[in-house]
Design a protein around this motif. Sequence first.
Motif, short mmCIF file in Angstrom:
data_model
loop_
_atom_site.label_atom_id
_atom_site.label_comp_id
_atom_site.label_asym_id
_atom_site.label_seq_id
_atom_site.Cartn_x
_atom_site.Cartn_y
_atom_site.Cartn_z
N MET A 30 0.84 -1.20 0.00
CA MET A 30 0.00 0.00 0.00
C MET A 30 0.88 1.26 0.00
SD MET A 30 -2.85 1.16 2.81
CE MET A 30 -3.71 -0.38 2.63
N ASN A 31 0.58 2.20 -0.87
CA ASN A 31 1.34 3.45 -0.98
C ASN A 31 0.87 4.42 0.09
OD1 ASN A 31 2.40 5.94 -1.68
ND2 ASN A 31 2.31 5.49 -3.88
N MET A 32 1.61 4.50 1.19
CA MET A 32 1.16 5.32 2.33
C MET A 32 1.24 6.81 2.01
SD MET A 32 0.08 3.12 4.28
CE MET A 32 -0.37 4.22 5.62
N LYS A 33 2.17 7.20 1.13
CA LYS A 33 2.25 8.61 0.76
C LYS A 33 0.98 9.05 0.06
CE LYS A 33 5.08 11.90 -1.82
NZ LYS A 33 6.27 12.06 -2.67
N ARG A 34 0.46 8.18 -0.82
CA ARG A 34 -0.76 8.50 -1.55
C ARG A 34 -1.97 8.50 -0.64
NH1 ARG A 34 -0.12 10.96 -5.43
NH2 ARG A 34 1.17 9.45 -6.49
N LEU A 35 -1.84 7.81 0.48
CA LEU A 35 -2.97 7.70 1.41
C LEU A 35 -2.78 8.61 2.62
CD1 LEU A 35 -3.61 3.86 1.32
CD2 LEU A 35 -4.91 5.67 0.22
N ALA A 36 -2.20 9.77 2.39
CA ALA A 36 -1.96 10.69 3.51
C ALA A 36 -3.25 11.10 4.18
CB ALA A 36 -1.22 11.92 2.99
N ALA A 37 -4.34 11.10 3.39
CA ALA A 37 -5.63 11.51 3.95
C ALA A 37 -6.38 10.35 4.59
CB ALA A 37 -6.50 12.14 2.84
N THR A 38 -5.77 9.19 4.62
CA THR A 38 -6.45 8.00 5.12
C THR A 38 -5.95 7.63 6.52
OG1 THR A 38 -6.62 7.17 2.88
CG2 THR A 38 -6.98 5.59 4.64
N ALA A 39 -6.85 7.54 7.44
CA ALA A 39 -6.49 7.13 8.80
C ALA A 39 -6.75 5.65 8.95
CB ALA A 39 -7.33 7.91 9.80
N VAL A 40 -5.76 4.91 9.45
CA VAL A 40 -5.90 3.47 9.64
C VAL A 40 -5.70 3.14 11.12
CG1 VAL A 40 -4.99 1.20 9.04
CG2 VAL A 40 -5.04 3.01 7.34
N ILE A 41 -6.64 2.43 11.69
CA ILE A 41 -6.53 2.02 13.09
C ILE A 41 -6.53 0.50 13.16
CG2 ILE A 41 -7.69 4.10 13.91
CD1 ILE A 41 -10.22 2.45 14.24
N PHE A 42 -6.14 -0.03 14.28
CA PHE A 42 -6.12 -1.47 14.46
C PHE A 42 -7.39 -1.95 15.14
CE2 PHE A 42 -1.68 -0.67 13.79
CZ PHE A 42 -1.29 -1.77 13.03
N ALA A 43 -7.86 -3.10 14.69
CA ALA A 43 -9.06 -3.70 15.27
C ALA A 43 -8.75 -4.17 16.69
CB ALA A 43 -9.52 -4.88 14.41
N ALA A 44 -9.78 -4.59 17.34
CA ALA A 44 -9.64 -4.95 18.75
C ALA A 44 -8.62 -6.06 18.96
CB ALA A 44 -10.99 -5.39 19.30
N THR A 45 -8.41 -6.90 17.95
CA THR A 45 -7.45 -7.98 18.10
C THR A 45 -6.02 -7.47 18.09
OG1 THR A 45 -7.37 -8.26 15.72
CG2 THR A 45 -9.00 -9.57 16.89
N TRP B 228 -6.17 5.30 -7.53
CA TRP B 228 -7.20 4.26 -7.42
C TRP B 228 -6.61 2.95 -6.89
CZ3 TRP B 228 -12.40 4.08 -7.80
CH2 TRP B 228 -13.02 2.84 -8.02
N GLU B 229 -5.47 2.57 -7.43
CA GLU B 229 -4.85 1.31 -7.01
C GLU B 229 -4.26 1.40 -5.61
OE1 GLU B 229 -2.08 0.47 -10.13
OE2 GLU B 229 -3.63 -0.37 -11.47
N SER B 230 -4.01 2.61 -5.12
CA SER B 230 -3.46 2.76 -3.77
C SER B 230 -4.54 2.72 -2.69
CB SER B 230 -2.67 4.08 -3.67
OG SER B 230 -3.55 5.19 -3.62
N TRP B 231 -5.79 2.95 -3.09
CA TRP B 231 -6.87 2.93 -2.10
C TRP B 231 -7.17 1.52 -1.65
CZ3 TRP B 231 -10.20 6.67 -5.46
CH2 TRP B 231 -9.95 8.00 -5.07
N PRO B 232 -7.57 1.34 -0.40
CA PRO B 232 -8.00 0.02 0.07
C PRO B 232 -9.16 -0.49 -0.78
CG PRO B 232 -7.72 1.52 1.92
CD PRO B 232 -7.62 2.35 0.68
N GLU B 233 -9.30 -1.78 -0.87
CA GLU B 233 -10.37 -2.38 -1.68
C GLU B 233 -11.74 -1.90 -1.24
OE1 GLU B 233 -12.05 -6.81 -2.98
OE2 GLU B 233 -10.24 -6.63 -1.75
N GLU B 234 -11.90 -1.65 0.06
CA GLU B 234 -13.20 -1.20 0.57
C GLU B 234 -13.61 0.14 -0.06
OE1 GLU B 234 -10.61 -2.13 2.35
OE2 GLU B 234 -11.15 -3.14 4.22
#
Length: 322
Positions: free
Chosen positions: A1-16, A243-249
């Motif tokens: 995943m291209n994290m630079k392209r996803l600067a506007a995307t916040a990712v958190i970890f699930a409860a696990t 487009w290809e850098s965005w998560p599938e969701e």
Amino acid sequence: MNMKRLAATAVIFAATGFAPALAQTVVNIGHGVQTGHPTHIGLLKLAELVKERTDGKVVIQVYPDRQLGEEREMVEGLQLGTVEMTVVSTGPVVNFVPEAGVLDLPFLFENSAHAYKVFDGDIGKELLAKFDGADMVGLAIWENGWRHLSAKKAVEKPSDLSGMKLRTMQNPVHMRAFEALGASPIPMAWGEVFTSLGQGVIDGQENPITIFYTNSLWEVQSHIALTGHVYGPHMVLASKSVWESWPEEVRTAVLEALPDATAFQRSESLRLETEQAELLRERGVNIAKIDTTPFREKAQAVYSSFDFDPALLERIRAVAAE
């Protein structure tokens, strides 16, 4: 995943603590029309559907009226990855995907239903797939509307266009068509048109009713001839790299909402065109139905000027009878 392209995307970890869960992705979409245009309204509907179906995890921000640049600049931005998504006319698109120019041929479609069948069927899918080779993703074909001529005088026959300095999009198919009709086409970025009409740099232009109305062209043009010479598509495009850098969701959310947003945008286009034509008449604009037969006859010369696949043209025509 291209994290630079996803600067506007916040990712958190699930409860696990092991699997990442999507918190929020912001998708930025630019376009070149006013906020009263059906394309802007359609994008707001797309944003609403995506937000609702993802519980707010995907948010679409819409930037209207060339805030991200003129149409050609936005298309170039898609290739560079500096623009994420856009909706543009075919004007600048043919410089990057020449095959899309077939949609600009004059009097190609019999009516809107014919155009919709082409866009939503196999032919539309094949044309959208061509954008992959230009570092873009073709997602859908929306409606800008049937293009009509406007001028400071009445236009009833092709000879009325003789010598007329007519603004066209920077599109070789459109320019050649108006040369065949006797006009002097002048390609011009949209941001220059209103002032150029007011100053007499150009005598007329051609666009759908919704463009004429939302840009207040009644202040500088008094006549509209309902030529319907070209059906104007609006291409919904994404940057391939983004487009290809965005998560599938994110990709899935946009793709699943697009059919509903497309149908809504087209229905709004019809509604607004009808309403705005009446408002223009109230403002003193003469909107005239004319015999388009002589325009059709002269415009046929354009078809032999471009190397579009004859089999494709026959397929497009055949769709009308389905």
